[in-house]
Design a protein around this motif. Structure first.
Motif, PDB file in Angstrom:
ATOM      1  N   UNK A 197      94.418  12.736  52.561  1.00 20.31           N
ATOM      2  CA  UNK A 197      94.954  11.522  51.945  1.00 20.31           C
ATOM      3  C   UNK A 197      94.058  10.327  52.260  1.00 20.31           C
ATOM      4  N   UNK A 198      93.674  10.197  53.526  1.00 18.13           N
ATOM      5  CA  UNK A 198      92.834   9.079  53.929  1.00 18.13           C
ATOM      6  C   UNK A 198      91.487   9.076  53.237  1.00 18.13           C
ATOM      7  N   UNK A 199      90.855  10.242  53.134  1.00 15.04           N
ATOM      8  CA  UNK A 199      89.532  10.303  52.507  1.00 15.04           C
ATOM      9  C   UNK A 199      89.619  10.049  51.006  1.00 15.04           C
ATOM     10  N   UNK A 200      90.649  10.563  50.358  1.00 20.47           N
ATOM     11  CA  UNK A 200      90.820  10.336  48.921  1.00 20.47           C
ATOM     12  C   UNK A 200      91.148   8.876  48.627  1.00 20.47           C
ATOM     13  N   UNK A 201      92.020   8.279  49.438  1.00 17.20           N
ATOM     14  CA  UNK A 201      92.382   6.879  49.206  1.00 17.20           C
ATOM     15  C   UNK A 201      91.212   5.956  49.520  1.00 17.20           C
ATOM     16  N   UNK A 202      90.471   6.249  50.583  1.00 24.20           N
ATOM     17  CA  UNK A 202      89.274   5.458  50.874  1.00 24.20           C
ATOM     18  C   UNK A 202      88.291   5.538  49.712  1.00 24.20           C
ATOM     19  N   UNK A 243      88.865   6.267  46.533  1.00 24.41           N
ATOM     20  CA  UNK A 243      89.406   5.581  45.350  1.00 24.41           C
ATOM     21  C   UNK A 243      89.270   4.065  45.492  1.00 24.41           C
ATOM     22  N   UNK A 244      89.605   3.546  46.677  1.00 26.87           N
ATOM     23  CA  UNK A 244      89.501   2.103  46.905  1.00 26.87           C
ATOM     24  C   UNK A 244      88.050   1.621  46.861  1.00 26.87           C
ATOM     25  N   UNK A 245      87.114   2.519  47.112  1.00 23.68           N
ATOM     26  CA  UNK A 245      85.689   2.169  47.112  1.00 23.68           C
ATOM     27  C   UNK A 245      85.044   2.361  45.753  1.00 23.68           C
ATOM     28  N   UNK A 246      85.819   2.721  44.750  1.00 21.20           N
ATOM     29  CA  UNK A 246      85.283   2.902  43.409  1.00 21.20           C
ATOM     30  C   UNK A 246      84.657   4.263  43.159  1.00 21.20           C
ATOM     31  N   UNK A 247      84.899   5.209  44.057  1.00 21.05           N
ATOM     32  CA  UNK A 247      84.366   6.563  43.898  1.00 21.05           C
ATOM     33  C   UNK A 247      85.298   7.350  42.984  1.00 21.05           C
ATOM     34  N   UNK A 248      84.748   7.976  41.979  1.00 20.14           N
ATOM     35  CA  UNK A 248      85.564   8.723  41.012  1.00 20.14           C
ATOM     36  C   UNK A 248      85.753  10.189  41.401  1.00 20.14           C
ATOM     37  N   UNK A 249      84.696  10.795  41.938  1.00 19.44           N
ATOM     38  CA  UNK A 249      84.746  12.215  42.270  1.00 19.44           C
ATOM     39  C   UNK A 249      84.053  12.471  43.600  1.00 19.44           C
ATOM     40  N   UNK A 250      84.441  13.563  44.234  1.00 22.08           N
ATOM     41  CA  UNK A 250      83.856  14.000  45.497  1.00 22.08           C
ATOM     42  C   UNK A 250      83.298  15.408  45.312  1.00 22.08           C
ATOM     43  N   UNK A 251      82.094  15.624  45.809  1.00 25.78           N
ATOM     44  CA  UNK A 251      81.569  16.977  45.919  1.00 25.78           C
ATOM     45  C   UNK A 251      81.545  17.310  47.403  1.00 25.78           C
ATOM     46  N   UNK A 252      82.068  18.461  47.754  1.00 21.79           N
ATOM     47  CA  UNK A 252      82.199  18.803  49.166  1.00 21.79           C
ATOM     48  C   UNK A 252      81.756  20.233  49.441  1.00 21.79           C
ATOM     49  N   UNK A 253      80.959  20.403  50.481  1.00 18.88           N
ATOM     50  CA  UNK A 253      80.511  21.724  50.899  1.00 18.88           C
ATOM     51  C   UNK A 253      81.521  22.268  51.905  1.00 18.88           C
ATOM     52  N   UNK A 254      82.137  23.374  51.566  1.00 15.17           N
ATOM     53  CA  UNK A 254      83.223  23.931  52.379  1.00 15.17           C
ATOM     54  C   UNK A 254      83.039  25.434  52.548  1.00 15.17           C
ATOM     55  N   UNK A 255      83.856  26.023  53.404  1.00  6.93           N
ATOM     56  CA  UNK A 255      83.877  27.481  53.527  1.00  6.93           C
ATOM     57  C   UNK A 255      85.108  28.019  52.794  1.00  6.93           C
ATOM     58  N   UNK A 256      85.215  29.321  52.591  1.00  3.32           N
ATOM     59  CA  UNK A 256      86.357  29.874  51.852  1.00  3.32           C
ATOM     60  C   UNK A 256      87.708  29.564  52.492  1.00  3.32           C
ATOM     61  N   UNK A 257      87.754  29.444  53.825  1.00  2.33           N
ATOM     62  CA  UNK A 257      89.017  29.108  54.488  1.00  2.33           C
ATOM     63  C   UNK A 257      89.472  27.717  54.066  1.00  2.33           C
ATOM     64  N   UNK A 258      88.541  26.754  54.053  1.00  3.81           N
ATOM     65  CA  UNK A 258      88.882  25.396  53.643  1.00  3.81           C
ATOM     66  C   UNK A 258      89.245  25.358  52.164  1.00  3.81           C
ATOM     67  N   UNK A 259      88.621  26.197  51.381  1.00  6.84           N
ATOM     68  CA  UNK A 259      88.963  26.280  49.958  1.00  6.84           C
ATOM     69  C   UNK A 259      90.420  26.708  49.794  1.00  6.84           C
ATOM     70  N   UNK A 260      90.852  27.661  50.613  1.00  2.88           N
ATOM     71  CA  UNK A 260      92.248  28.098  50.552  1.00  2.88           C
ATOM     72  C   UNK A 260      93.190  27.001  51.049  1.00  2.88           C
ATOM     73  N   UNK A 261      92.764  26.265  52.074  1.00  2.00           N
ATOM     74  CA  UNK A 261      93.576  25.162  52.584  1.00  2.00           C
ATOM     75  C   UNK A 261      93.772  24.108  51.497  1.00  2.00           C
TER      76      UNK A 261
END
Length: 290
Positions: free
Chosen positions: A129-134, A136-154
């Motif tokens: 929530x904090x990272x998405x709201x930060x 959005x408030x900063x004018x960022x439309x999309x995030x690209x994130x490098x994750x592992x399969x466990x985080x993908x499931x989370x």
């Protein structure tokens, strides 16, 4: 609670940043076995020197329990320069409105199971929530994130599933890595809030953090120590020198005003004599740039 640390306030929170780097070392160097640089128990890489923003989760005692790093994709970033194998020949993402989110992790040793405020689940959702709201408030439309399969499931389990992926899955340490795409929409934030039951403001501001945790450390106090005398009547501190550098290097009115606001925000740490000297010197700098 979530604290945002960036280039403007990182000198105030060196103790929290140290704690964050140690958590990253335990997670990425230890638990996940990624090939990362760990020195003195801290995981720090070249991208940490590019003035990224850190979204940091703290417990009630000020301990770091979660963190994530946000970096622009218009310059060097991990997907283009470290994890380029994931792209599988595709060009790297370059957009002012798309930022890279990396080093997302939570402290599974300090946190408990379940869904209370001290749980892994709560800390994970609060950081989302904090990272998405930060963003959005900063004018960022999309995030690209490098994750592992466990985080993908989370992400999927938290009703925060990526809307797409970039390239392919590749081996990285003990687990594979993949690049996911998330929009920073109100709808996505609401879904994570509904899933987690976190409906309050998750952020703690800089002033409250300093008051609650005494976040200034002895290392930070060195910033305010007097340095050798200069042409002014009073010696400048390292902080004053930094503030004048920001003002002198401003290339447009917006940057000049930002430097002046920073001066005003930090002037409470200076004596009345230093404040007067700073205002006098600032006037000369502004006149010079006019």
């Amino acid at each position: 609670m979530i604290l945002v640390i960036d280039a403007l306030n990182k000198h105030l929170f060196t103790n929290i940043l140290e704690d964050m780097y140690q958590l990253r070392a335990r997670v990425f160097g230890g638990r996940l076995g990624w090939e990362v640089n760990v020195e003195d128990g801290k995981e720090i890489d070249d991208f940490d020197h590019l003035d990224p923003a850190y979204v940091v989760g703290l417990d009630d005692d000020g301990n770091v329990v979660s963190c994530v790093r946000a970096l622009q994709t218009t310059g060097p970033h991990m997907l283009s320069d470290v994890f380029s194998a994931i792209l599988d020949g595709e060009p790297p993402i370059r957009s002012a409105s798309v930022w890279e989110s990396t080093r997302f992790c939570v402290d599974t040793n300090r946190l408990t199971r379940g869904k209370d405020r001290n749980s892994v689940s709560y800390a994970t959702c609060e950081l989302m929530i904090g990272s998405l709201e930060f963003a959005r408030q900063s004018g960022i439309k999309d995030i690209v994130t490098v994750i592992d399969p466990v985080m993908d499931r989370v992400l999927k389990r938290s009703d925060n599933a990526p809307y797409g992926y970039v390239g392919k899955k590749v081996g990285m340490g003990k687990v594979p890595a993949l690049a996911a795409l998330l929009d920073c929409s109100e709808d996505r934030i609401s879904r994570v809030r509904d899933f987690s039951g976190i409906n309050h403001d998750v952020f703690i501001d800089e002033e409250a953090a300093l008051s609650k945790f005494g976040a200034k450390t002895p290392e930070v106090e060195k910033v305010f120590a007097p340095t050798a005398a200069n042409k002014d009547d009073l010696p400048r501190s390292q902080l004053e020198n930094y503030l004048f550098e920001q003002l002198d290097e401003a290339i447009n009115e917006s940057e000049r005003q930002a430097a002046l606001r920073l001066m005003d925000a930090l002037s409470g740490t200076l004596s009345s004599e230093q404040k007067n000297a700073m205002r006098s010197s600032a006037g000369r700098v502004l006149a010079k740039g006019a």
